[in-house]
Motif scaffolding. Structure first.
Motif, PDB file in Angstrom:
ATOM      1  N   VAL A   1      -1.240  -0.317  33.247  1.00  0.00           N
ATOM      2  CA  VAL A   1      -1.038  -1.533  33.846  1.00  0.00           C
ATOM      3  C   VAL A   1      -1.400  -2.085  34.909  1.00  0.00           C
ATOM      4  N   VAL A   2      -1.222  -0.990  35.850  1.00  0.00           N
ATOM      5  CA  VAL A   2      -2.036  -1.058  37.088  1.00  0.00           C
ATOM      6  C   VAL A   2      -3.625  -1.461  37.202  1.00  0.00           C
ATOM      7  N   LEU A   3      -4.420  -0.678  36.375  1.00  0.00           N
ATOM      8  CA  LEU A   3      -5.629  -0.961  36.089  1.00  0.00           C
ATOM      9  C   LEU A   3      -5.957  -2.401  35.556  1.00  0.00           C
ATOM     10  N   VAL A   4      -5.394  -2.364  34.506  1.00  0.00           N
ATOM     11  CA  VAL A   4      -5.280  -3.886  33.844  1.00  0.00           C
ATOM     12  C   VAL A   4      -5.342  -4.875  34.942  1.00  0.00           C
ATOM     13  N   ASP A   5      -3.907  -4.921  35.661  1.00  0.00           N
ATOM     14  CA  ASP A   5      -3.945  -5.955  36.670  1.00  0.00           C
ATOM     15  C   ASP A   5      -4.791  -5.897  37.740  1.00  0.00           C
ATOM     16  N   LYS A   6      -5.492  -4.808  38.031  1.00  0.00           N
ATOM     17  CA  LYS A   6      -6.406  -5.028  39.027  1.00  0.00           C
ATOM     18  C   LYS A   6      -7.784  -5.507  38.532  1.00  0.00           C
ATOM     19  N   ARG A   7      -8.221  -4.942  37.517  1.00  0.00           N
ATOM     20  CA  ARG A   7      -9.363  -5.651  37.017  1.00  0.00           C
ATOM     21  C   ARG A   7      -9.157  -7.066  36.493  1.00  0.00           C
ATOM     22  N   GLY A   8      -7.915  -7.472  35.830  1.00  0.00           N
ATOM     23  CA  GLY A   8      -8.029  -8.704  35.656  1.00  0.00           C
ATOM     24  C   GLY A   8      -7.801  -9.709  36.650  1.00  0.00           C
ATOM     25  N   ASP A   9      -7.298  -9.434  37.774  1.00  0.00           N
ATOM     26  CA  ASP A   9      -7.340 -10.209  38.918  1.00  0.00           C
ATOM     27  C   ASP A   9      -8.728 -10.274  39.547  1.00  0.00           C
ATOM     28  N   ALA A  10      -9.507  -9.274  39.647  1.00  0.00           N
ATOM     29  CA  ALA A  10     -10.985  -9.191  40.234  1.00  0.00           C
ATOM     30  C   ALA A  10     -11.505 -10.164  39.341  1.00  0.00           C
ATOM     31  N   MET A  11     -11.623  -9.924  37.893  1.00  0.00           N
ATOM     32  CA  MET A  11     -12.416 -10.808  36.819  1.00  0.00           C
ATOM     33  C   MET A  11     -11.874 -12.362  37.174  1.00  0.00           C
ATOM     34  N   PHE A  12     -10.604 -12.621  37.136  1.00  0.00           N
ATOM     35  CA  PHE A  12     -10.325 -14.139  37.478  1.00  0.00           C
ATOM     36  C   PHE A  12     -10.880 -14.492  38.680  1.00  0.00           C
ATOM     37  N   ARG A  13     -10.724 -13.733  39.465  1.00  0.00           N
ATOM     38  CA  ARG A  13     -11.307 -14.436  41.154  1.00  0.00           C
ATOM     39  C   ARG A  13     -12.757 -14.447  40.968  1.00  0.00           C
ATOM     40  N   ARG A  14     -13.382 -13.574  40.325  1.00  0.00           N
ATOM     41  CA  ARG A  14     -15.035 -13.536  40.490  1.00  0.00           C
ATOM     42  C   ARG A  14     -15.226 -14.861  39.634  1.00  0.00           C
ATOM     43  N   GLU A  15     -14.754 -14.999  38.488  1.00  0.00           N
ATOM     44  CA  GLU A  15     -15.474 -15.815  37.455  1.00  0.00           C
ATOM     45  C   GLU A  15     -14.763 -17.406  37.354  1.00  0.00           C
ATOM     46  N   LEU A  16     -13.458 -17.403  37.749  1.00  0.00           N
ATOM     47  CA  LEU A  16     -12.721 -18.826  37.818  1.00  0.00           C
ATOM     48  C   LEU A  16     -12.306 -19.155  39.168  1.00  0.00           C
ATOM     49  N   GLY A  17     -12.313 -18.200  40.106  1.00  0.00           N
ATOM     50  CA  GLY A  17     -11.624 -18.459  41.567  1.00  0.00           C
ATOM     51  C   GLY A  17     -10.047 -18.693  41.529  1.00  0.00           C
ATOM     52  N   ILE A  18      -9.511 -17.999  40.551  1.00  0.00           N
ATOM     53  CA  ILE A  18      -8.021 -17.962  40.721  1.00  0.00           C
ATOM     54  C   ILE A  18      -7.517 -16.448  40.546  1.00  0.00           C
ATOM     55  N   SER A  19      -6.411 -16.146  40.838  1.00  0.00           N
ATOM     56  CA  SER A  19      -5.766 -15.035  40.689  1.00  0.00           C
ATOM     57  C   SER A  19      -5.111 -14.685  39.425  1.00  0.00           C
ATOM     58  N   LEU A  20      -4.702 -13.459  39.077  1.00  0.00           N
ATOM     59  CA  LEU A  20      -4.021 -13.265  37.908  1.00  0.00           C
ATOM     60  C   LEU A  20      -2.885 -13.854  37.639  1.00  0.00           C
ATOM     61  N   ARG A  21      -2.217 -13.917  38.751  1.00  0.00           N
ATOM     62  CA  ARG A  21      -0.780 -14.459  38.822  1.00  0.00           C
ATOM     63  C   ARG A  21      -0.866 -16.014  38.290  1.00  0.00           C
ATOM     64  N   GLN A  22      -1.975 -16.544  39.171  1.00  0.00           N
ATOM     65  CA  GLN A  22      -2.097 -18.094  38.886  1.00  0.00           C
ATOM     66  C   GLN A  22      -2.443 -18.374  37.035  1.00  0.00           C
ATOM     67  N   PHE A  23      -3.121 -17.345  36.837  1.00  0.00           N
ATOM     68  CA  PHE A  23      -3.615 -17.496  35.163  1.00  0.00           C
ATOM     69  C   PHE A  23      -2.045 -17.163  34.469  1.00  0.00           C
ATOM     70  N   THR A  24      -1.341 -16.288  34.835  1.00  0.00           N
ATOM     71  CA  THR A  24      -0.218 -16.064  34.041  1.00  0.00           C
ATOM     72  C   THR A  24       0.824 -17.403  34.177  1.00  0.00           C
ATOM     73  N   LEU A  25       0.792 -18.059  35.497  1.00  0.00           N
ATOM     74  CA  LEU A  25       1.632 -19.339  35.520  1.00  0.00           C
ATOM     75  C   LEU A  25       0.882 -20.174  34.758  1.00  0.00           C
TER      76      LEU A  25
END
Length: 156
Positions: free
Chosen positions: A19-43
């Motif tokens: 879970v920690v790794l998926v969250d970290k990688r997901g957050d980095a991917m969203f920030r890099r590709e779309l300029g949003i955080s994982l939390r913002q995507f989840t919202l």
């Protein structure tokens, strides 16, 4: 031979680490590709998972944050033009949240990014292993959320 408690502890450890790794990688991917955080995507994703409009309580539960912190996430989404916030017709104390066209497009882009990353993320794991893991996690989730079940204790 390991004791059953060691087995469950190891299971819990690896679930947490994944879970920690998926969250970290997901957050980095969203920030890099779309300029949003994982939390913002989840919202944003909450607008796409059911017929009901997300409430502050639902958002708090799904994001894993305090209800008081939800208003900050809503403000960010509103300021960036992803959602529209209006006073509810049922109560002046409640708000109705609606995904804007900009928010819908961002959500579409984010879901495409997720689909692409899932293909890479599971690598060469056999499909049967992934399916077995999903069954196990669903069963565990059901057991932990069923009030009829007793509360499990660590190490017993």
């Amino acid at each position: 031979m390991s004791r059953p408690t060691d087995l469950y502890s190891e299971f819990g450890y690896y679930v947490h680490q994944v879970v920690v790794l998926v969250d970290k990688r997901g957050d980095a991917m969203f920030r890099r590709e779309l300029g949003i955080s994982l939390r913002q995507f989840t919202l944003l994703r909450l607008f796409d998972v059911g017929p009901e409009v997300p409430s502050q309580q639902l958002i708090a539960e799904r994001l894993g944050i305090a209800k008081s912190a939800v208003s900050r996430q809503i403000d960010i989404a509103r300021q960036r033009g992803w959602i529209q916030v209006e006073v509810s017709a049922q109560s002046r104390r409640q708000h109705t949240l609606t995904l804007t066209d900009v928010g819908k497009q961002l959500l579409t882009d984010a879901k495409a990014l997720i689909a692409q990353s899932e293909q890479q993320g599971f690598g060469d794991l056999p499909r049967a292993d992934v399916e077995a893991t999903i069954r196990t996690l669903k069963a565990l989730y059901g057991a932990l959320t069923d009030p009829a079940q007793s509360t499990p204790t660590i190490g017993s």
